[in-house]
Structure formats: C-alpha cells, structure tokens
Motif scaffolding. Structure first.
Motif, short mmCIF file in Angstrom:
data_model
loop_
_atom_site.label_atom_id
_atom_site.label_comp_id
_atom_site.label_asym_id
_atom_site.label_seq_id
_atom_site.Cartn_x
_atom_site.Cartn_y
_atom_site.Cartn_z
N ALA A 38 -7.74 3.44 -3.60
CA ALA A 38 -7.61 3.34 -2.02
C ALA A 38 -8.56 3.76 -1.09
CB ALA A 38 -6.20 3.19 -2.00
N ARG A 56 -11.81 2.58 -0.71
CA ARG A 56 -11.70 1.11 -0.26
C ARG A 56 -10.72 1.01 0.92
NH1 ARG A 56 -9.74 -3.01 -4.92
NH2 ARG A 56 -7.29 -2.53 -5.07
N SER A 62 -6.36 -2.03 0.97
CA SER A 62 -6.81 -3.37 0.57
C SER A 62 -5.93 -4.36 -0.67
CB SER A 62 -8.50 -3.39 1.04
OG SER A 62 -8.62 -2.66 0.01
N GLY A 63 -6.34 -5.28 -0.89
CA GLY A 63 -5.80 -6.13 -1.70
C GLY A 63 -4.82 -6.66 -1.11
N GLU A 112 -0.23 -5.89 8.27
CA GLU A 112 -1.20 -6.88 7.27
C GLU A 112 -2.46 -6.90 9.13
OE1 GLU A 112 -0.36 -11.12 7.84
OE2 GLU A 112 0.16 -11.15 5.60
N TYR A 134 -3.85 -3.29 8.35
CA TYR A 134 -4.70 -3.12 7.41
C TYR A 134 -5.08 -4.78 7.00
CZ TYR A 134 -2.06 0.86 6.23
OH TYR A 134 -1.41 2.41 6.93
N PRO A 135 -6.17 -5.21 7.59
CA PRO A 135 -6.65 -6.32 7.08
C PRO A 135 -7.12 -6.71 6.64
CG PRO A 135 -7.93 -4.94 8.96
CD PRO A 135 -7.25 -3.81 8.53
N GLY A 136 -8.20 -5.51 5.29
CA GLY A 136 -8.20 -5.97 3.69
C GLY A 136 -6.79 -6.34 2.94
N CYS A 137 -5.88 -6.17 3.75
CA CYS A 137 -4.11 -5.89 3.05
C CYS A 137 -4.32 -7.80 3.05
CB CYS A 137 -3.81 -5.40 3.28
SG CYS A 137 -2.85 -4.28 1.63
N ARG A 187 -1.30 0.31 -0.85
CA ARG A 187 -0.38 -0.78 -0.92
C ARG A 187 1.28 -0.62 -0.14
NH1 ARG A 187 -4.13 -3.12 -4.49
NH2 ARG A 187 -2.64 -3.41 -5.51
#
Length: 312
Positions: A97, A100, A103-104, A126, A129-132, A293
């Motif tokens: 975490a 990066r 995310s995920g 979302e 955290y656009p990577g999630c 997350r």
C-alpha cells in the motif's frame, strides 16, 4: 529454498504455503474445501500438511474417513501461528500500500437493500482512491458471514448482531424500525400497526442454517419481549423464498423498513411493528485479512456517517 522431490523437509525452515494451508485446514477441517480455497488438489493439501508436520516434528492433524481434527499439538500451533501469520500478511500488505497507495479490488458483500446513501459512499470512496475498483455482491440471508470466511468478499454489510470472534465490527448504520410482511389473506394485513406481543399468535418465518443461532434468533425471535413463545414457521435461505412463503400464507416475516419498501408485492402487506429494537446494519471484515483497502473503506463510511447519520 524448496526441497527436491522426495527429499525430507528441513527442520527449522518455514514454507509460507504450508503455513497458509494449515491455517485454512484448521478453519475448514476438510481437505477438499481447503483445496478449493487454495485452488489446489486435495492431494496437494495432504502433501503440504505432511511436509509441515515433518518440519515441526509431530502430528498436527488427525484424519479419518469420517472427520478431520487437530491434535493437541496442532491446536497449540494454530493459536500461536494465527497472530504471527496475520502480522506477516499485514506487513506485506502495508508495504504494498505504501508503495502504490490504496489500490486494487475491494469486494463488498451486502445483505438487505443497497440504499442510495451507501452507494454514494462507495462512489466517494472510488473518487478518493481511483486505483481501487469496488464490486458489490449480494449475501445470502442464511449465510451472512460465510462469504467473509471463504474469502469471497473483503468487507460485508450485514444485519446485526455480530458476535463472531474473528470478525471486526466497524461502523454501524441504517437503524430502522421493523415491519411484518403478511399475506393479504392474513388477519394482520388489515392492521395499520402491530404490537410485538401479537407475534405470539402466528407462525414466524425463520432463517435457515448456516447462519449462527444467535443471529437467526435476532431476525426471527422465538419469544416476544414479554417471553411469550412465537410459533415457528418454515425456515428459508433467501429473502425471496421468505416472501413467497409469506404470500402463500405459511407465516409472517420480520423485515426492516427499507427492505419492505423495496420488495413491494401486491399479494403481501407490510405493517409496522412496535415493541422491538430497531434493526441495524454493520460493516464487518476478518481481522486477519484486514488491509489498506479495507481500512480506507471503513474510514470512508465512518466519515460519511459523521456528516449524515441517516445513511442507509
């Protein structure tokens, strides 16, 4: 370093896959289900356990044709290993975490009705955290905690109470009064309000296993608040099964207000009930599977509740 085929496991070394396999087997007590969770064959599970037992120097599992159980050494090893293994997973996840950001995928199980307020929280999460990427999965009425234990979801929104020792209860929200769902042919259908004591006069549709007994009792109490017995009706695995039995006049069913409003049927009447504590939803997750997350999502729900306690 892995051992060559047929080579005896080296004492003092540790294979993470063996430890993971043992902990899952300690939960399932079934080699087949353990293999399914690990995506390996039952034979591979047996091989991993034998290798771990060689490293430890003693039997961890007793297996017969009818059952699997831990030996006393296995139980002690499980209890010592769980917190250490969880700490190792957390350290790896936290490092990822940090490298990066959050995310995920985040798999969210939901029991009941996904209200607009809660979906707004998902959308805000979302955006933050656009990577999630989130995925919503409906949980069976009769198995609120199973998908968490089987690692099919990362967090779950379930009806309270939650008394599972390995689960963490986070934000609680959507406190709502109960309604009775009754067939249009049932005497309750003409009422504008019911007292909880009147549940003693008619069978109540219950929830089937594998939901724990205490949770099933909360959703379909066997006694009124004063202690009068409530006749037992059929048990169901899903909400739709329950409403179908209600429509057939096989019993009445307790539902929270949003569920009764969402699942409107012409052959079913919904009547408010007084004398019962409000239903509520809670966000839960496995303590040994908590990660960045999960923590970020729980914080997003808590922040939203601080702004609007009526989210549901």
């Amino acid at each position: 370093m892995r051992n060559a085929p047929g080579e005896r496991a080296t004492e003092g070394t540790v294979e993470i896959r063996e430890l993971e396999c043992f902990l899952i087997l300690a939960e399932e007590l079934h080699f087949g289900r353990t293999g399914e969770r690990l995506y390996v064959s039952q034979g591979r599970v047996s091989q991993l356990i034998r290798s771990l037992e060689q490293r430890v120097g003693g039997r961890l599992v007793d297996r017969t044709s009818r059952r699997v159980r831990l030996t006393p050494l296995g139980r002690d090893f499980r209890d010592d290993l769980r917190p250490a293994y969880a700490a190792l997973r957390d350290a790896v996840e936290n490092a990822r975490a940090a490298a990066r950001g959050v995310s995920g995928p985040l798999r969210i199980g939901f029991q009941g009705v996904v209200g607009y307020g809660f979906m707004d929280v998902v959308g805000e999460f979302e955006d933050r955290y656009p990577g999630c990427v989130t995925r919503i999965t409906e949980l069976p009425l009769s198995d609120p905690f199973g998908p968490l234990y089987r690692e099919q979801v990362d967090v779950a929104v379930v009806l309270l109470p939650v008394e599972e020792p390995t689960l963490v209860l986070g934000p609680v929200f959507s406190r709502q009064p109960y309604f009775v769902a009754a067939s249009r042919r049932h005497p309750f259908a003409t009422r504008t309000v019911l007292d909880a004591e009147e549940l003693a006069t008619t069978p109540l549709v219950g929830v089937a296993a594998p939901a724990p007994d205490y949770w099933r009792e909360a959703q379909a109490p066997t006694h009124t608040p004063s202690g009068a017995p409530v006749p037992r009706g059929p048990t169901v695995g899903t909400l739709q099964e329950g409403l179908s039995l209600v429509a057939a006049n096989r019993g009445v069913m307790l539902l929270c207000r949003p569920t009764s409003e969402y699942h409107h049927r012409q052959d079913v009447a919904y009547v408010p009930v007084t004398g019962l504590p409000d239903s509520a939803l809670g966000l839960v997750w496995r303590g040994d599977r908590e990660n960045a997350r999960v923590r970020a999502f729980a914080a997003a729900v808590a922040d939203a509740l601080a702004r609007d306690p009526g989210i549901g």
